[in-house]
Enzyme design. Structure first.
Site, PDB file in Angstrom:
ATOM      1  N   ASP A 131     -78.666 -66.776  -9.250  1.00 55.42           N
ATOM      2  CA  ASP A 131     -79.712 -67.517  -8.526  1.00 55.42           C
ATOM      3  C   ASP A 131     -80.730 -68.201  -9.446  1.00 55.42           C
ATOM      4  O   ASP A 131     -81.428 -69.115  -9.018  1.00 55.42           O
ATOM      5  CB  ASP A 131     -80.480 -66.575  -7.587  1.00 55.42           C
ATOM      6  CG  ASP A 131     -79.580 -65.929  -6.551  1.00 55.42           C
ATOM      7  OD1 ASP A 131     -78.474 -66.446  -6.327  1.00 55.42           O
ATOM      8  OD2 ASP A 131     -79.989 -64.903  -5.976  1.00 55.42           O
ATOM      9  N   ARG A 166     -65.676 -88.873   5.240  1.00 56.68           N
ATOM     10  CA  ARG A 166     -66.406 -87.818   5.945  1.00 56.68           C
ATOM     11  C   ARG A 166     -67.738 -87.506   5.281  1.00 56.68           C
ATOM     12  O   ARG A 166     -67.927 -87.767   4.087  1.00 56.68           O
ATOM     13  CB  ARG A 166     -65.578 -86.525   5.941  1.00 56.68           C
ATOM     14  CG  ARG A 166     -64.413 -86.566   6.862  1.00 56.68           C
ATOM     15  CD  ARG A 166     -63.578 -85.306   6.719  1.00 56.68           C
ATOM     16  NE  ARG A 166     -62.463 -85.345   7.660  1.00 56.68           N
ATOM     17  CZ  ARG A 166     -61.471 -84.482   7.661  1.00 56.68           C
ATOM     18  NH1 ARG A 166     -61.439 -83.510   6.777  1.00 56.68           N
ATOM     19  NH2 ARG A 166     -60.503 -84.594   8.542  1.00 56.68           N
ATOM     20  N   ALA A 190     -73.964 -85.511  -5.746  1.00 57.71           N
ATOM     21  CA  ALA A 190     -74.163 -85.458  -4.291  1.00 57.71           C
ATOM     22  C   ALA A 190     -75.290 -86.400  -3.878  1.00 57.71           C
ATOM     23  O   ALA A 190     -76.097 -86.827  -4.712  1.00 57.71           O
ATOM     24  CB  ALA A 190     -74.479 -84.029  -3.871  1.00 57.71           C
ATOM     25  N   ARG A 257     -69.793 -66.453  -7.500  1.00 53.88           N
ATOM     26  CA  ARG A 257     -70.201 -65.322  -8.348  1.00 53.88           C
ATOM     27  C   ARG A 257     -69.099 -64.903  -9.316  1.00 53.88           C
ATOM     28  O   ARG A 257     -69.340 -64.095 -10.218  1.00 53.88           O
ATOM     29  CB  ARG A 257     -70.598 -64.133  -7.464  1.00 53.88           C
ATOM     30  CG  ARG A 257     -71.912 -64.315  -6.741  1.00 53.88           C
ATOM     31  CD  ARG A 257     -72.829 -63.119  -6.910  1.00 53.88           C
ATOM     32  NE  ARG A 257     -72.282 -61.891  -6.441  1.00 53.88           N
ATOM     33  CZ  ARG A 257     -72.656 -61.270  -5.309  1.00 53.88           C
ATOM     34  NH1 ARG A 257     -73.584 -61.808  -4.548  1.00 53.88           N
ATOM     35  NH2 ARG A 257     -72.134 -60.130  -4.967  1.00 53.88           N
TER      36      ARG A 257
HETATM   37  O1  F6P Z   1     -78.425 -62.640  -5.788  1.00 51.74           O
HETATM   38  C1  F6P Z   1     -77.152 -63.160  -5.892  1.00 51.74           C
HETATM   39  C2  F6P Z   1     -76.585 -63.477  -4.528  1.00 51.74           C
HETATM   40  O2  F6P Z   1     -75.274 -63.976  -4.707  1.00 51.74           O
HETATM   41  C3  F6P Z   1     -77.422 -64.443  -3.686  1.00 51.74           C
HETATM   42  O3  F6P Z   1     -77.250 -65.780  -4.051  1.00 51.74           O
HETATM   43  C4  F6P Z   1     -76.929 -64.103  -2.303  1.00 51.74           C
HETATM   44  O4  F6P Z   1     -77.927 -64.398  -1.346  1.00 51.74           O
HETATM   45  C5  F6P Z   1     -76.673 -62.625  -2.376  1.00 51.74           C
HETATM   46  O5  F6P Z   1     -76.503 -62.320  -3.751  1.00 51.74           O
HETATM   47  C6  F6P Z   1     -75.461 -62.171  -1.607  1.00 51.74           C
HETATM   48  O6  F6P Z   1     -75.342 -60.802  -1.759  1.00 51.74           O
HETATM   49  P1  F6P Z   1     -74.092 -59.935  -1.275  1.00 51.74           P
HETATM   50  O7  F6P Z   1     -72.928 -60.261  -2.135  1.00 51.74           O
HETATM   51  O8  F6P Z   1     -74.538 -58.525  -1.438  1.00 51.74           O
HETATM   52  O9  F6P Z   1     -73.850 -60.335   0.144  1.00 51.74           O
END
Ligand code: F6P
Length: 324
Positions: A131, A166, A190, A257
């Site tokens: 984040d 689109r 974007a 992630r």
């Molecule tokens: O803090 C990292 C993050 O990927 C955020 O961007 C997201 O809101 C949250 O974690 C999601 O968490 P989880 O994988 O526990 O749902």
């Protein structure tokens, strides 16, 4: 800190690419300096349940390129309770751990700050979150890799967007911060970004779309931060007003992630890991390691987690100008 004989290291909260590289650096820099290392599995959860394993240099071999975290991670409600923290402290004492290095984000450092104050225990934090929402550091481990994942996905979606003419709303992560959405939008070309820091009403968005999608372009891409209902909510409102839009939503989700960390994140993680050990050797405690203009800095937990990290609002104008 002359009494530093053994440190514990854990990863906590959402995983981020580069956490393994940080774990490797912490482990090896500690051992290099004659300090014993114990890895605590599953973050604070493992600290409470006693999942603590001695680490040698070989335990962190061949992990610098791996996403996720080999020592696992968790979000731990029990550590938010006094009773939970007492068990955690007892386990640290039992294991003869003199200090902790915690790799994580806001929640991780909030827990660390409370624990460090309660038990006068030395903790140094390493910022690991996609984040990029920690104050006092230009970047956090995982942010660069996540941005690269986003632009890779958006590039692919753009092929469909332009072929079918689109409009795509692409939802990205970031919890309450718009760094991924805004810089992801700039990097992927974007047309707009909807971020929590600067409110964009549906009317403003319509305006942007009319200017781009309707006027000079056949397709359009808008990156939407996940907060406040995310892309689905915006799409619903837009569809009501403009049923004529060929509107689609893609939620990128946890793909952001994962994956092998970028070169930038590997280097950052290694520098942070080394700086964390240096900080403990210098007697620093309850600080997060950060980077400011390519220099390592130490930011008190209070500052790192309390104030909102500023996002350069000029970037939105740059995005708008660059996407006409
Ligand atoms: O803090 C990292 C993050 O990927 C955020 O961007 C997201 O809101 C949250 O974690 C999601 O968490 P989880 O994988 O526990 O749902």
């Amino acid at each position: 800190m002359s009494q530093l004989k053994c440190i514990g290291v854990l990863t906590s909260g959402g995983d981020a690419p580069g956490m393994n590289a940080a774990l490797r650096a912490v482990t090896r820099c500690a051992i290099y300096n004659g300090i014993e290392v114990k890895a605590i599995y599953r973050g604070y959860k493992g600290l409470i349940s006693g999942e603590i394993i001695p680490f040698k240099t070989q335990n962190v071999s061949n992990i610098i390129q791996q996403g996720g975290t080999i020592i696992k991670t968790a979000r731990c409600a029990e550590f938010a309770t006094k009773e939970g923290r007492q068990i955690a402290y007892d386990n640290l004492k039992k294991e003869n751990i003199d200090a902790l290095v915690v790799i994580g984000g806001n929640g991780t450092f909030t827990g660390a700050r409370i624990f460090a104050q309660e038990y006068n225990f030395p903790i140094v934090g390493v910022p690991g979150t996609i984040d990029n929402d920690l104050n006092g550091t230009d970047s956090t481990i995982g942010y660069d890799t996540a941005l690269n994942t986003i632009i890779d996905a958006v590039d692919k979606i753009r092929d469909t967007a332009s072929s079918h003419e689109r409009l795509f709303l692409i939802e990205v992560m970031g919890r309450d911060a718009g760094f991924l959405a805004l810089n992801g939008a700039i990097a992927s070309g974007a047309e707009a970004a909807v971020i929590p820091e600067i409110k964009t009403g549906v009317n403003q968005l319509e305006q942007l779309i009319q200017n781009g999608f309707r006027k000079s372009k056949n397709s359009s891409i808008v990156l939407v931060s996940e907060s406040e209902g995310g892309a689905m909510a915006i799409a619903e409102k837009l569809r009501k007003e403009h049923p004529e839009y060929n509107l689609h939503v893609t939620v990128l989700g946890h793909i952001q992630r994962g994956g092998s960390p970028s070169a930038y994140d590997r280097i950052l993680a290694t520098r942070f890991g080394a700086a964390a050990i240096e900080a403990l050797l210098d007697g620093q405690r309850n600080v997060m390691v950060g980077i400011d203009n390519d220099e390592i800095v130490y930011v008190p937990f209070n500052k790192a987690i309390k104030s909102e990290k500023k996002l350069d609002s000029n970037l939105l104008s740059i995005l708008a100008m660059a996407s006409i």
